[in-house]
Design a protein around this motif. Structure first.
Motif, PDB file in Angstrom:
ATOM      1  N   VAL A  17      28.904  42.685 126.088  1.00 41.62           N
ATOM      2  CA  VAL A  17      28.632  41.279 125.787  1.00 41.62           C
ATOM      3  C   VAL A  17      27.352  40.774 126.439  1.00 41.62           C
ATOM      4  CG1 VAL A  17      31.039  40.702 125.336  1.00 41.62           C
ATOM      5  CG2 VAL A  17      30.156  40.495 127.667  1.00 41.62           C
ATOM      6  N   GLU A  19      27.127  37.324 121.575  1.00 41.86           N
ATOM      7  CA  GLU A  19      27.990  36.573 120.667  1.00 41.86           C
ATOM      8  C   GLU A  19      27.195  35.517 119.896  1.00 41.86           C
ATOM      9  OE1 GLU A  19      32.076  33.876 120.782  1.00 41.86           O
ATOM     10  OE2 GLU A  19      31.032  34.367 122.641  1.00 41.86           O
ATOM     11  N   GLU A  50      24.611  37.162 117.381  1.00 40.92           N
ATOM     12  CA  GLU A  50      25.204  37.666 116.146  1.00 40.92           C
ATOM     13  C   GLU A  50      25.380  36.549 115.117  1.00 40.92           C
ATOM     14  OE1 GLU A  50      28.750  39.723 117.266  1.00 40.92           O
ATOM     15  OE2 GLU A  50      27.673  41.541 117.862  1.00 40.92           O
TER      16      GLU A  50
END
Length: 507
Positions: A399, A417, A420
């Motif tokens: 992450v 995150e 994306e």
């Protein structure tokens, strides 16, 4: 066992098979081996010996490959260097590695000459015509002796010092012996099903451990065929796949992105490709899907490894892509992986901890850096500095880097995150998330975006797009539009440079 031994074996087993093609030069395995032996014996005649460090400052070429295997055959330690580095950066690596010699392309002779001052480098070999009297020409040093050099090399002898990307500071040299590098290749053979019939296309830099160890070394050990491009060019890449019926393609995410920008990319016949590998930097799921459509192939592998591991680590295989696209996968052959908390205990699924590795390809140490080695290698495990989660099936997902995680208003924000989501927007070509100081929130989530050509990104519309998919505290508070993102040669975005640049803008 040593890496050079496998080339000699293949020269006997498949002497007439095409081994290497580069520009207008081609070599069978017999010819390849004889060229390597001529160089190896020439290096010995120059006074280089077992254990000496030889640095490379070269672009991809047949001469790079010959130099690598010649060094391996005489028991030298290869120090591949990024040809984009400045003289001061090169000087640090030459000094820190204790290099005795440099083999360089003629275009880098000047920067090498400047960088070697004050180091232990005594000899420079130039591919081309040297401009400096003390330097020797590559072709001048070739010996007439085409036999294997008379040097005993074992699997425990050191083979490579691979310098980390240096995204946050001075690079560190990860030290590997022949056995470890063989195990890196063996892991790829088993994990990806690589075999002797492969036709590799080498477009990513060979000084980078992924292209060098995962595919060049493993391919030579197997006796496969290698097509080498000096530089990456999207159109030339597609042409080469079509013309040479390439079976195996590896690229960093930015390369896949560039291939997708070729206006008539779908007219090329890419049907020979059996599998595609990507790595060295995160690749957004949307980019993976588009790349699968381009290649008309779902045999994709997400290779998530570290320089310190050879590189090796975890991978997401084609089956994993069907159900877990966006995750990094499970440990590759010969490797164990887990995610742990600050006390070294494995975390529960859904929690965030540090990604650690152990296995037969992990580096021996950081060369001449005992404190850094001690901080990274603990109880046989390599502590990567990457934050990750793990699901119920054991799939690991990175992450963020520990140092890149953003804490905004007390909440942890993981850049991948948010990135994306940005990649899902049709006007966004590339994106990076960083944290900038904020008086209210401590750190503010900020996006740096590169639009598609001839596209204009509306900042408010992009924020609204993010609000539909992310919690409010994860939505970028500021969006900066740039023409390009700073990257190192491995394709990794240099977020520290972005922070430095945008902190000045903000000030």
């Amino acid at each position: 066992m040593n890496i050079g031994m496998y080339l000699s074996q293949n020269a006997r087993k498949v002497p007439d098979k095409l081994a290497i093609s580069c520009e207008d030069r081609s070599y069978t395995y017999d010819h390849f081996n004889r060229e390597v032996n001529r160089l190896a014996n020439g290096l010995l005649d120059m006074g280089l010996a077992h254990g000496d460090k030889i640095a490379f400052m070269m672009k991809n070429s047949d001469h790079f490959v010959f130099s690598y295997f010649a060094g391996a055959k005489i028991g030298a330690v290869i120090v591949p260097m990024n040809f984009r580095l400045t003289s001061s950066e090169i000087s640090y690596i030459l000094g820190q590695s204790e290099a005795k010699a440099v083999i360089c392309d003629s275009e880098f002779e000047g920067v090498v000459q400047k960088a070697m001052e004050g180091t232990s480098v005594m000899k420079v070999v130039v591919v081309g015509t040297p401009k400096i009297a003390e330097h020797r020409s590559y072709h001048e040093i070739l010996s007439e002796n085409e036999s294997d050099p008379d040097v005993a090399v074992t699997e425990t002898d050191d083979l490579e010092i691979l310098y980390t990307s240096g995204t946050t500071g001075r690079p560190k040299g990860a030290l590997f012996d022949h056995r470890r590098i063989f195990n890196v290749g063996l892991s790829m053979m088993i994990s990806m099903g690589i075999n002797q019939q492969e036709r590799f296309l080498h477009i990513a830099p060979l000084f980078h451990s992924a292209q060098l160890n995962l595919f060049l070394v493993s391919g030579v050990v197997l006796g496969a065929t290698h097509y080498i491009h000096r530089d990456f060019h999207p159109v030339h890449t597609l042409q080469a796949i079509q013309e040479h019926r390439i079976t195996h393609f590896f690229g960093v995410p930015a390369m896949f992105n560039f291939l997708l920008q070729v206006p008539d990319a779908d007219r090329y016949d890419l049907s020979s490709i059996r599998r595609c590998g990507y790595g060295a930097a995160p690749m957004a799921p949307e980019l993976v899907k588009k790349s699968m459509n381009l290649f008309k192939n779902d045999q994709f592998y997400n290779l998530c490894g570290l320089t310190e591991a050879g590189p090796n680590g975890i991978l997401l295989d084609p089956n994993g892509h069907k159900n877990h696209l966006g995750k990094n996968g499970k440990p590759s052959f010969l490797t164990e992986a887990k995610v742990v908390d600050e006390a070294g205990r494995e975390i529960e699924p859904g929690a965030v901890g540090e990604f650690i590795l152990r296995g037969e390809s992990i580096m021996k140490e950081y060369y001449r850096k005992p404190e850094e080695t001690k901080a990274t290698l603990k109880d046989g495990w390599l502590y990567t500095g990457d934050l990750a989660t793990v699901d119920e099936e054991g799939n690991i997902t990175l992450v963020d880097r520990k140092k890149d995680m953003i804490i905004s208003g007390g909440e942890n924000v993981y850049s991948i995150e948010v990135e994306e989501v940005l990649y899902e927007h049709p006007q966004v070509l590339e994106a990076a998330i960083i944290g900038l100081p904020d008086e209210v929130w401590g750190e503010a989530v900020c996006a740096v975006v590169v639009p598609h050509q001839d596209q204009v990104v509306n900042e408010e519309e992009l924020k609204q797009f993010c609000r539909q998919k992310l919690a409010g505290y994860k939505v970028p508070r500021r969006i900066f539009i740039e023409e390009a993102l700073p990257r190192n040669a491995s394709g990794k975005i240099l977020k520290y440079q972005l922070r430095q640049q945008l902190n000045k803008v903000k000030a």
